[in-house]
Design a protein around this motif. Structure first.
Motif, PDB file in Angstrom:
ATOM      1  N   ASN A   9       0.826  -1.201   0.000  1.00 21.17           N
ATOM      2  CA  ASN A   9       0.000   0.000   0.000  1.00 21.17           C
ATOM      3  C   ASN A   9       0.866   1.258   0.000  1.00 21.17           C
ATOM      4  O   ASN A   9       0.597   2.227  -0.730  1.00 21.17           O
ATOM      5  CB  ASN A   9      -0.916  -0.005   1.226  1.00 21.17           C
ATOM      6  N   PHE A  10       1.925   1.240   0.789  1.00 24.16           N
ATOM      7  CA  PHE A  10       2.863   2.367   0.841  1.00 24.16           C
ATOM      8  C   PHE A  10       3.474   2.626  -0.533  1.00 24.16           C
ATOM      9  O   PHE A  10       3.485   3.758  -1.023  1.00 24.16           O
ATOM     10  CB  PHE A  10       3.956   2.062   1.860  1.00 24.16           C
ATOM     11  N   SER A  11       3.967   1.569  -1.184  1.00 31.86           N
ATOM     12  CA  SER A  11       4.639   1.756  -2.471  1.00 31.86           C
ATOM     13  C   SER A  11       3.668   2.234  -3.535  1.00 31.86           C
ATOM     14  O   SER A  11       3.993   3.108  -4.341  1.00 31.86           O
ATOM     15  CB  SER A  11       5.326   0.467  -2.920  1.00 31.86           C
ATOM     16  N   ARG A  12       2.449   1.677  -3.561  1.00 27.89           N
ATOM     17  CA  ARG A  12       1.475   2.086  -4.580  1.00 27.89           C
ATOM     18  C   ARG A  12       1.040   3.538  -4.399  1.00 27.89           C
ATOM     19  O   ARG A  12       0.887   4.284  -5.378  1.00 27.89           O
ATOM     20  CB  ARG A  12       0.255   1.169  -4.557  1.00 27.89           C
ATOM     21  N   LEU A  13       0.831   3.952  -3.167  1.00 30.93           N
ATOM     22  CA  LEU A  13       0.464   5.349  -2.927  1.00 30.93           C
ATOM     23  C   LEU A  13       1.579   6.292  -3.363  1.00 30.93           C
ATOM     24  O   LEU A  13       1.330   7.347  -3.959  1.00 30.93           O
ATOM     25  CB  LEU A  13       0.132   5.567  -1.452  1.00 30.93           C
ATOM     26  N   LYS A  14       2.824   5.907  -3.077  1.00 31.77           N
ATOM     27  CA  LYS A  14       3.955   6.733  -3.490  1.00 31.77           C
ATOM     28  C   LYS A  14       4.081   6.771  -5.011  1.00 31.77           C
ATOM     29  O   LYS A  14       4.332   7.827  -5.603  1.00 31.77           O
ATOM     30  CB  LYS A  14       5.249   6.193  -2.865  1.00 31.77           C
ATOM     31  N   GLU A  15       3.921   5.619  -5.648  1.00 32.37           N
ATOM     32  CA  GLU A  15       4.019   5.553  -7.113  1.00 32.37           C
ATOM     33  C   GLU A  15       2.940   6.400  -7.764  1.00 32.37           C
ATOM     34  O   GLU A  15       3.189   7.102  -8.746  1.00 32.37           O
ATOM     35  CB  GLU A  15       3.877   4.096  -7.576  1.00 32.37           C
ATOM     36  N   GLN A  16       1.747   6.311  -7.213  1.00 35.23           N
ATOM     37  CA  GLN A  16       0.625   7.029  -7.806  1.00 35.23           C
ATOM     38  C   GLN A  16       0.827   8.538  -7.780  1.00 35.23           C
ATOM     39  O   GLN A  16       0.317   9.261  -8.637  1.00 35.23           O
ATOM     40  CB  GLN A  16      -0.670   6.650  -7.077  1.00 35.23           C
TER      41      GLN A  16
END
Length: 456
Positions: free
Chosen positions: A163-170
């Motif tokens: 969840n952390f990585s996807r939010l940052k990527e987005q």
């Protein structure tokens, strides 16, 4: 959710008038003229293998649910998938009977709550067993948790980091241009188990955006199930020069039953799972990659010299190819070649190849000029990740959920913690200002996943 192609049975020859078009009058569906089920295109004479669209759809839903919809901080009705939906805003709406803050979605008016992350110490202990590369039984013993709780907190750890990585990527993937690189690899587990996996990195940083395995819990037809001891993959470096290597790979592809019949040796499935044929996984993987490119003005994609990957890449990028917003290249690594190729024709599709110091490349989507715009800065990104995963992944895994969780945990750890020349892939991709230790990364993920609504 934005559009993902649903029908892959069409002509896949870029120069044909039927390229990417379904239900053309030129087609003979389910033709067996060449000895396998295919779509016969009378306009160009190609016979792309028949694709079971329903199986692709079923596996795509399964993979999307894991890689893009594991939410812990927003309204799941409005924000079902990362990238595919816009983030919703919420307002404070009282508390539950247990004292948990309730939120009200400003878009759909649904009320939901975001629970606090409990027993952080247990999650940290599980993370340490992953770092220490302990097998599952030793990890459970070291943490003092029951087997059920160990797997419970492993899932929580995976959820937090993903969840952390996807939010940052987005946050940063709304840009004018992006370049991607994709290759397929085989990872072997204990007792002859294993799986084929596709890796895609952001090509300028080496940040691993997506990895998908051909392990599935979906029921498969006999034709779509992988069960083989054969190997039709040519290993790198078996030729004396790059032109011979290119021709040898095309010749080996011609020796298959059909172009997309990729075999990767003996692989036994893990417990209560099936292995889908690698070619079918390619369609699923490239469909999900649309998450990273649909908001860009243009993109480039560098793929390995493999026909099954080529077909999936073309189908995924079809809308952008038609509007000349997408460029797809074959890339073949080759060190110390003494030959120089410039626009050299090779292969069934008449691909034109040029070489450079680290290998050779061919533009699949348009004709090459004398000085083609090929720009793959570092050709070892995916190899570095594969080497890391080979050395870090628990080889005793024998369930799909555990394998998926371990794989995602390692994807995020590699992106934010592993360094090359002092920088992590996340730093190169402008997602982090420093390399993290694994425990620092977990602390950051916990803080980042605490949703705080904006004040009116």
């Amino acid at each position: 959710m934005f559009n993902i192609r649903e029908d892959f049975n069409c002509c896949k020859t870029v120069s044909c008038r039927n390229f990417g078009i379904n239900k053309s009058d030129d087609y003979i569906y389910k033709s067996k003229r060449l000895g396998y089920l295919a779509v016969e295109c009378k306009a160009c004479g190609s016979h792309p293998p028949w694709v079971n669209n329903q199986i692709i759809e079923n596996i795509l839903k399964e993979k999307l649910a894991f890689h893009f919809s594991r939410k812990i901080s927003h309204c799941t009705h409005c924000y079902q998938y990362f990238f595919f939906n816009e983030k919703n805003e919420a307002q404070l709406h009282g508390f539950t009977a247990a004292g948990t803050q309730r939120l009200k979605c400003k878009n759909c008016q649904r009320v939901y709550s975001v629970g606090k992350h409990k027993n952080i110490d247990a999650i940290k202990q599980v993370l340490q067993t992953v770092i220490d590369k302990l097998d599952t039984s030793a990890a459970i013993k070291k943490t003092g948790l029951s087997a059920r709780l160990y797997y419970f907190y492993l899932d929580k750890l995976s959820l937090l980091l993903t969840n952390f990585s996807r939010l940052k990527e987005q946050e940063i993937l709304q840009r004018d241009y992006i370049a991607l690189q994709t290759e397929g690899k085989v990872l072997h587990l204990d007792h002859k188990r294993g799986f084929y996996t596709l890796f895609t990195a952001e090509a300028d940083s080496g940040y691993i955006l997506l990895q998908t395995s051909n392990v599935t819990q979906q029921k498969l037809t006999k034709q779509d199930t992988y069960h083989s001891t054969e190997n039709t993959v040519i290993k790198d470096g078996c030729s004396s020069n790059v032109e011979n290597e290119i021709n040898q790979r095309y010749q080996q592809t011609m020796q298959r039953k059909h172009f997309e019949k990729l075999l990767v040796g003996e692989l036994k499935p893990i417990n209560r799972c099936n292995l889908i044929n690698p070619a079918r996984l390619s369609y699923v993987h490239f469909s999900m990659l649309r998450a990273f490119i649909y908001k860009t003005e243009r993109y480039r994609h560098y793929i390995e010299l493999e026909s099954s990957i080529r077909a999936a890449a073309l189908m995924s990028a079809y809308p952008e190819i038609k509007t000349e917003k997408a460029e797809i290249y074959y890339y073949l690594p080759f060190a110390d070649s003494k030959e120089t190729l410039i626009n050299k024709k090779a292969g069934w599709w008449g691909d034109r190849w040029s070489s450079f110091e680290s290998g050779a490349y061919s533009a699949i989507t348009k004709k090459l000029q004398s000085n083609p715009p090929f720009d793959l800065r570092d050709t070892e990104y995916l190899n570095r990740y594969f080497t890391y995963l080979e050395g870090s992944l628990n080889k005793g895994l024998n369930s799909m959920n555990t394998l998926a969780n371990f794989s995602e945990i390692h994807r995020v750890l590699f992106n934010f913690c592993e360094t090359n020349k002092g920088k992590s892939p996340a730093m190169q991709f402008a997602l982090a200002e420093k390399p993290y230790t694994a425990q620092e990364l977990l602390e950051e993920a916990i803080r980042f996943n605490q949703y705080v609504p904006k004040k009116d």
